[in-house]
Design a protein around this motif. Structure first.
Motif, PDB file in Angstrom:
ATOM      1  N   SER A  95      21.916  -2.219   8.373  1.00  0.00           N
ATOM      2  CA  SER A  95      22.973  -1.311   8.838  1.00  0.00           C
ATOM      3  C   SER A  95      24.361  -1.835   8.483  1.00  0.00           C
ATOM      4  O   SER A  95      25.354  -1.426   9.063  1.00  0.00           O
ATOM      5  CB  SER A  95      22.855  -1.083  10.342  1.00  0.00           C
ATOM      6  OG  SER A  95      22.967  -2.308  11.024  1.00  0.00           O
ATOM      7  N   SER A  96      24.446  -2.758   7.529  1.00  0.00           N
ATOM      8  CA  SER A  96      25.725  -3.338   7.113  1.00  0.00           C
ATOM      9  C   SER A  96      26.235  -2.671   5.844  1.00  0.00           C
ATOM     10  O   SER A  96      25.453  -2.321   4.962  1.00  0.00           O
ATOM     11  CB  SER A  96      25.572  -4.831   6.839  1.00  0.00           C
ATOM     12  OG  SER A  96      25.135  -5.501   7.969  1.00  0.00           O
ATOM     13  N   VAL A  97      27.540  -2.521   5.769  1.00  0.00           N
ATOM     14  CA  VAL A  97      28.192  -1.988   4.576  1.00  0.00           C
ATOM     15  C   VAL A  97      29.322  -2.931   4.203  1.00  0.00           C
ATOM     16  O   VAL A  97      30.169  -3.267   5.038  1.00  0.00           O
ATOM     17  CB  VAL A  97      28.764  -0.572   4.823  1.00  0.00           C
ATOM     18  CG1 VAL A  97      29.461  -0.051   3.575  1.00  0.00           C
ATOM     19  CG2 VAL A  97      27.677   0.378   5.254  1.00  0.00           C
ATOM     20  N   ALA A  98      29.341  -3.369   2.940  1.00  0.00           N
ATOM     21  CA  ALA A  98      30.369  -4.300   2.467  1.00  0.00           C
ATOM     22  C   ALA A  98      31.141  -3.665   1.322  1.00  0.00           C
ATOM     23  O   ALA A  98      30.555  -3.129   0.382  1.00  0.00           O
ATOM     24  CB  ALA A  98      29.736  -5.602   2.007  1.00  0.00           C
ATOM     25  N   ARG A  99      32.468  -3.715   1.433  1.00  0.00           N
ATOM     26  CA  ARG A  99      33.344  -3.301   0.331  1.00  0.00           C
ATOM     27  C   ARG A  99      33.879  -4.568  -0.309  1.00  0.00           C
ATOM     28  O   ARG A  99      34.554  -5.361   0.347  1.00  0.00           O
ATOM     29  CB  ARG A  99      34.483  -2.423   0.843  1.00  0.00           C
ATOM     30  CG  ARG A  99      33.962  -1.104   1.410  1.00  0.00           C
ATOM     31  CD  ARG A  99      35.065  -0.201   1.885  1.00  0.00           C
ATOM     32  NE  ARG A  99      35.814  -0.841   2.970  1.00  0.00           N
ATOM     33  CZ  ARG A  99      37.089  -0.581   3.244  1.00  0.00           C
ATOM     34  NH1 ARG A  99      37.761   0.292   2.524  1.00  0.00           N
ATOM     35  NH2 ARG A  99      37.682  -1.183   4.250  1.00  0.00           N
ATOM     36  N   VAL A 100      33.565  -4.772  -1.587  1.00  0.00           N
ATOM     37  CA  VAL A 100      33.860  -6.030  -2.276  1.00  0.00           C
ATOM     38  C   VAL A 100      34.858  -5.783  -3.398  1.00  0.00           C
ATOM     39  O   VAL A 100      34.677  -4.882  -4.219  1.00  0.00           O
ATOM     40  CB  VAL A 100      32.565  -6.657  -2.848  1.00  0.00           C
ATOM     41  CG1 VAL A 100      32.874  -7.954  -3.571  1.00  0.00           C
ATOM     42  CG2 VAL A 100      31.555  -6.889  -1.745  1.00  0.00           C
ATOM     43  N   PHE A 101      35.906  -6.600  -3.424  1.00  0.00           N
ATOM     44  CA  PHE A 101      36.931  -6.541  -4.466  1.00  0.00           C
ATOM     45  C   PHE A 101      36.977  -7.903  -5.158  1.00  0.00           C
ATOM     46  O   PHE A 101      37.137  -8.926  -4.491  1.00  0.00           O
ATOM     47  CB  PHE A 101      38.313  -6.242  -3.857  1.00  0.00           C
ATOM     48  CG  PHE A 101      38.360  -4.960  -3.071  1.00  0.00           C
ATOM     49  CD1 PHE A 101      38.691  -3.775  -3.690  1.00  0.00           C
ATOM     50  CD2 PHE A 101      38.062  -4.944  -1.715  1.00  0.00           C
ATOM     51  CE1 PHE A 101      38.735  -2.586  -2.968  1.00  0.00           C
ATOM     52  CE2 PHE A 101      38.101  -3.776  -0.983  1.00  0.00           C
ATOM     53  CZ  PHE A 101      38.441  -2.586  -1.615  1.00  0.00           C
ATOM     54  N   ILE A 102      36.836  -7.922  -6.492  1.00  0.00           N
ATOM     55  CA  ILE A 102      36.903  -9.183  -7.224  1.00  0.00           C
ATOM     56  C   ILE A 102      37.994  -9.104  -8.290  1.00  0.00           C
ATOM     57  O   ILE A 102      38.297  -8.029  -8.818  1.00  0.00           O
ATOM     58  CB  ILE A 102      35.559  -9.566  -7.882  1.00  0.00           C
ATOM     59  CG1 ILE A 102      35.148  -8.575  -8.975  1.00  0.00           C
ATOM     60  CG2 ILE A 102      34.466  -9.713  -6.836  1.00  0.00           C
ATOM     61  CD1 ILE A 102      33.994  -9.048  -9.818  1.00  0.00           C
ATOM     62  N   LYS A 103      38.581 -10.263  -8.566  1.00  0.00           N
ATOM     63  CA  LYS A 103      39.522 -10.388  -9.682  1.00  0.00           C
ATOM     64  C   LYS A 103      39.480 -11.822 -10.177  1.00  0.00           C
ATOM     65  O   LYS A 103      38.983 -12.719  -9.487  1.00  0.00           O
ATOM     66  CB  LYS A 103      40.945  -9.994  -9.268  1.00  0.00           C
ATOM     67  CG  LYS A 103      41.620 -10.958  -8.322  1.00  0.00           C
ATOM     68  CD  LYS A 103      43.064 -10.546  -8.095  1.00  0.00           C
ATOM     69  CE  LYS A 103      43.744 -11.534  -7.153  1.00  0.00           C
ATOM     70  NZ  LYS A 103      45.136 -11.205  -6.940  1.00  0.00           N
ATOM     71  N   LYS A 104      39.977 -12.041 -11.368  1.00  0.00           N
ATOM     72  CA  LYS A 104      40.009 -13.391 -11.916  1.00  0.00           C
ATOM     73  C   LYS A 104      40.853 -14.280 -11.014  1.00  0.00           C
ATOM     74  O   LYS A 104      41.896 -13.855 -10.522  1.00  0.00           O
ATOM     75  CB  LYS A 104      40.598 -13.389 -13.330  1.00  0.00           C
ATOM     76  CG  LYS A 104      39.684 -12.821 -14.369  1.00  0.00           C
ATOM     77  CD  LYS A 104      40.312 -12.937 -15.737  1.00  0.00           C
ATOM     78  CE  LYS A 104      39.446 -12.253 -16.770  1.00  0.00           C
ATOM     79  NZ  LYS A 104      40.045 -12.266 -18.099  1.00  0.00           N
ATOM     80  N   GLY A 105      40.365 -15.503 -10.805  1.00  0.00           N
ATOM     81  CA  GLY A 105      41.086 -16.404  -9.915  1.00  0.00           C
ATOM     82  C   GLY A 105      40.460 -17.781  -9.874  1.00  0.00           C
ATOM     83  O   GLY A 105      39.851 -18.231 -10.834  1.00  0.00           O
ATOM     84  N   SER A 106      40.565 -18.414  -8.693  1.00  0.00           N
ATOM     85  CA  SER A 106      40.149 -19.814  -8.560  1.00  0.00           C
ATOM     86  C   SER A 106      38.855 -19.994  -7.767  1.00  0.00           C
ATOM     87  O   SER A 106      38.427 -21.114  -7.549  1.00  0.00           O
ATOM     88  CB  SER A 106      41.260 -20.607  -7.884  1.00  0.00           C
ATOM     89  OG  SER A 106      41.533 -20.046  -6.622  1.00  0.00           O
ATOM     90  N   GLY A 107      38.226 -18.926  -7.299  1.00  0.00           N
ATOM     91  CA  GLY A 107      36.965 -19.043  -6.580  1.00  0.00           C
ATOM     92  C   GLY A 107      37.069 -18.895  -5.074  1.00  0.00           C
ATOM     93  O   GLY A 107      36.147 -19.249  -4.355  1.00  0.00           O
ATOM     94  N   LYS A 108      38.197 -18.359  -4.562  1.00  0.00           N
ATOM     95  CA  LYS A 108      38.341 -18.152  -3.117  1.00  0.00           C
ATOM     96  C   LYS A 108      37.517 -16.935  -2.692  1.00  0.00           C
ATOM     97  O   LYS A 108      37.521 -15.914  -3.356  1.00  0.00           O
ATOM     98  CB  LYS A 108      39.802 -17.904  -2.739  1.00  0.00           C
ATOM     99  CG  LYS A 108      40.688 -19.128  -2.824  1.00  0.00           C
ATOM    100  CD  LYS A 108      42.034 -18.860  -2.204  1.00  0.00           C
ATOM    101  CE  LYS A 108      42.776 -17.787  -2.983  1.00  0.00           C
ATOM    102  NZ  LYS A 108      44.142 -17.557  -2.507  1.00  0.00           N
TER     103      LYS A 108
END
Length: 130
Positions: free
Chosen positions: A14-27
């Protein structure tokens, strides 16, 4: 692509995740907390890092996640699904590796409902012959 972020929606239980990625340092930020602080067990963190380990880019992307509903296990699975979809949005060539391992498939298993007259979904009262 939304702004300078690549986006993916992940779902599990029952979980929903909205994920945003971009180039970076791994945070990795989940609901405005660092991922290591967000998950109390190491298994949750291990599950969400799986797609990044497969394509060998752990320290290459900054990830921002908003996740709602469910428990720790369901949220970790939803985030993994969302990260996988966002990586495919970033680079179509990742789709082959990620789909082969099943990271792009939504895991549709849910908790079975409790039935009338039983203790749980399938657990019945102990049978007594006498």
């Amino acid at each position: 692509m939304i702004g300078n972020y690549n986006y993916g929606t992940g779902r599990r239980k029952s979980s929903v995740a909205r994920v945003f990625i971009k180039k970076g340092s791994g945070k990795i930020i989940i609901n405005n907390k660092i991922a290591t602080k967000y998950f109390s067990r190491k298994t949750g963190l291990m599950i969400l890092l799986q797609p990044l380990k497969v394509i060998d880019c752990l320290k290459f992307f900054d990830i921002k996640v908003n996740v709602l509903g469910g428990g720790e296990s369901g949220q970790a699975g939803a985030i993994r699904h969302g990260i996988s979809r966002a990586l495919v949005d970033y680079n179509k060539n990742y789709k082959i590796k990620l789909s082969k391992l099943g990271f792009l498939t939504r895991d549709s298993r849910r908790v079975e409902r409790k039935k009338v007259g039983l203790h749980k979904a399938r657990k019945a009262k102990q049978f007594s012959k006498r």
